[in-house]
Design an enzyme around this catalytic site. Structure first.
Site, short mmCIF file in Angstrom:
data_model
loop_
_atom_site.label_atom_id
_atom_site.label_comp_id
_atom_site.label_asym_id
_atom_site.label_seq_id
_atom_site.Cartn_x
_atom_site.Cartn_y
_atom_site.Cartn_z
N SER A 36 -8.09 -21.69 -68.76
CA SER A 36 -6.69 -21.70 -69.20
C SER A 36 -6.44 -22.45 -70.50
O SER A 36 -5.56 -22.07 -71.27
CB SER A 36 -5.80 -22.27 -68.09
OG SER A 36 -6.24 -23.55 -67.70
N ASP A 254 1.22 -31.06 -65.40
CA ASP A 254 0.06 -30.93 -64.53
C ASP A 254 -1.08 -31.74 -65.12
O ASP A 254 -1.01 -32.17 -66.27
CB ASP A 254 -0.33 -29.46 -64.35
CG ASP A 254 -0.73 -28.81 -65.65
OD1 ASP A 254 -1.73 -29.26 -66.26
OD2 ASP A 254 -0.07 -27.84 -66.08
N HIS A 257 -3.69 -29.50 -68.46
CA HIS A 257 -3.38 -28.82 -69.72
C HIS A 257 -2.78 -29.77 -70.76
O HIS A 257 -2.10 -30.73 -70.42
CB HIS A 257 -2.40 -27.66 -69.47
CG HIS A 257 -2.94 -26.65 -68.52
ND1 HIS A 257 -2.45 -26.48 -67.25
CD2 HIS A 257 -3.95 -25.76 -68.65
CE1 HIS A 257 -3.12 -25.52 -66.64
NE2 HIS A 257 -4.05 -25.07 -67.47
#
Length: 499
Positions: A36, A254, A257
């Site tokens: 990601s 989170d 990231h």
């Protein structure tokens, strides 16, 4: 019949010539893959829109609806670059920084990434089993929707297409949280890297691998322990380079990231490594997350001499970092292990502050730390800022094993320099190109690191109208400065950079 044959042959040759002519040697392409963070996870902002140089291109590795893009076509690299569900990521400012520093080049990216994807999804021998075991995982769904269920295969397919118009120059990876802490991860990365090189007919020496660290624990990172494995890569893959994530902010939402600004700077740091390693230049970019001592790096230069023009390095123990430079050219900061590799040096010297003053210590590439003995083991003061000093050119130290806990004595001979002797064995360190034997001293020159305001120079009485190279050779006069080639020179007894 012969006439028809020759006409056909000429036509074939014309087609081949045209095909070869379409390959632009200045169109440099980079493969980008991972999970990601490579896919991009931050919403782009106004500063990210509408300011992309058309020389920065992306090859669509899947179909996009907004903006409308077709698999296999080239487009200006505006967000989103990686996939329809991707957002702002490191690829954006990697490419922008590259074209800003390479005015005569185009830069292209081939990006394949899925949020949450384990590294096995990029292994051509393991991806199918991984997909079969986890058909409903988010990354599995993305792999099937965007990349035909075979992310590695899509990379190779698009890379071969890119090779018809440009030259693949490097590979970027950002992945790890889904394999957090796995000690076999570096070997898995190595297999994938080697498979890519083989399947694309590339040589490792020509196509280095750049791998980014994950978010640090002090910035909120939840898998920061994986950086231990990331930092091992240069010892597993000789052509791998680590891209630091130090001080890069997380998104505050989170533990995996980066923020939009974090992605911008991470992309710039990828570009910094690529520009240094591949193009041998220092990039022009602003890194707001570097400590003050690192941000001032462009004002620091090395005055150095060597018996063979080998690379040099110094260690800043306080920050676990090292300056590194090739002979006569400043390059920049790196972590210890990367600096060992970048400089092709076997030994570093660092300053340790003790109650008796400043102790000189020897560090090997394996990380062994040895005390330097003798009167010269203590220095009245460090070279710079209380922590920096170095000896250069110590390459190829393979004549004998270094005993653990060795004590080294430094010996100085006026007019020759320093030699470094193992007290226990009586053997000397020596440069690989030196004709000396290990039981004979090889002399190295101490080098000082200073700021542009003024430093000690290796050339006596240099304060004249003449301009000297770092080897002490006259390059011209101050009046001829504008016509001198780029480099670092001695002018009025100080170092001056000609850009």
């Amino acid at each position: 019949m012969k006439k028809i044959f020759y006409v056909m042959l000429l036509g074939l040759m014309a087609c081949l010539t045209k095909a070869n002519a379409e390959v632009d040697p200045n169109f440099h392409v980079y493969i980008c893959f991972g999970q990601s963070n490579m896919e991009g996870n931050a919403q782009w902002e106004s500063q990210d829109v509408g300011n992309v140089d058309p020389r920065f291109q992306m090859l669509a590795t899947c179909n996009f609806s907004s903006p409308n893009r077709k698999l296999g076509n080239w487009y200006k690299a505006i967000c989103p670059i990686v996939s329809p569900v991707g957002k702002l990521g490191p690829t954006d400012y990697f490419g922008r920084t590259m074209v800003a520093n390479l005015p005569d080049h185009k830069i292209g990216v081939i990006a394949v990434a899925m949020g949450g994807s384990p590294i096995e999804m990029f292994d051509k021998d393991k991806y199918q089993a991984k997909l079969n075991e986890n058909p409903n995982e988010w990354w599995a769904i993305l792999a099937k929707q965007h990349y035909g269920g075979n992310p590695y295969g899509r990379i190779i397919e698009m890379a071969k297409k890119a090779q018809k118009v440009g030259v693949i120059k490097g590979i970027l990876l950002h992945q790890g949280c889904s394999n957090c802490g796995d000690p076999n991860w570096p070997n898995m990365v190595k297999k994938i890297y080697n498979d890519m090189l083989k399947d694309l007919g590339l040589n490792a020496a020509d196509v280095p691998l750049f791998v980014g660290e994950v978010e640090y624990a002090d910035m909120g990172g939840g898998c920061a322990s994986h950086n231990v494995q990331v930092d091992r890569l240069p010892s597993v893959i000789p052509t791998a380079y680590v891209v630091s994530a130090k001080n890069l902010p997380g998104n505050g939402t989170d533990p995996w990231h980066f923020s939009a600004q974090g992605y911008r700077v991470l992309g710039m740091r990828y570009a910094q490594q690529a520009l240094r390693v591949i193009y041998d230049i220092d990039p022009d970019y602003d890194d707001p997350f570097l400590p003050t001592t690192e941000k001032g790096i462009n004002e620091r230069f090395t005055t150095l001499t060597s018996i063979s023009g080998k690379p040099f390095a110094i260690v800043n123990e306080a920050e676990a970092k090292a300056f590194y430079c090739t002979f006569g050219q400043h390059l920049g900061y790196a972590d210890f292990r990367t600096a060992f590799k970048e400089t092709n040096s076997s030994y570093f010297f660092k300053i340790q502050k003790t109650s008796g003053g400043f102790r000189l210590r020897l560090v090997t590439p394996e990380g062994n730390d040895y005390q330097v003995g003798g009167e010269t083991g203590y220095l009245n003061s460090p070279s710079v800022d209380g922590n920096s000093c170095f000896v250069g050119g110590l390459n190829g130290q393979n004549g004998y094993d270094i005993p653990k806990g060795a004590v080294w004595a430094m010996e100085y001979v006026d007019g020759k320099g320093f030699s470094i002797k193992n007290v226990g064995t009586g053997k000397y360190l020596k440069d690989a190109s030196s004709p000396a034997k290990y039981d004979e001293p090889t002399y190295f020159t101490f080098c000082t690191l200073g700021v542009s305001a003024g430093i000690d120079l290796p050339v006596a009485d240099a304060r004249t109208s003449d301009v000297y190279t770092l080897q002490g050779v006259k390059a011209g006069t101050k009046e001829q400065w504008s016509s001198l080639p780029q480099g670092i020179y001695i002018v009025d007894g100080k170092l001056k950079v000609k850009k």
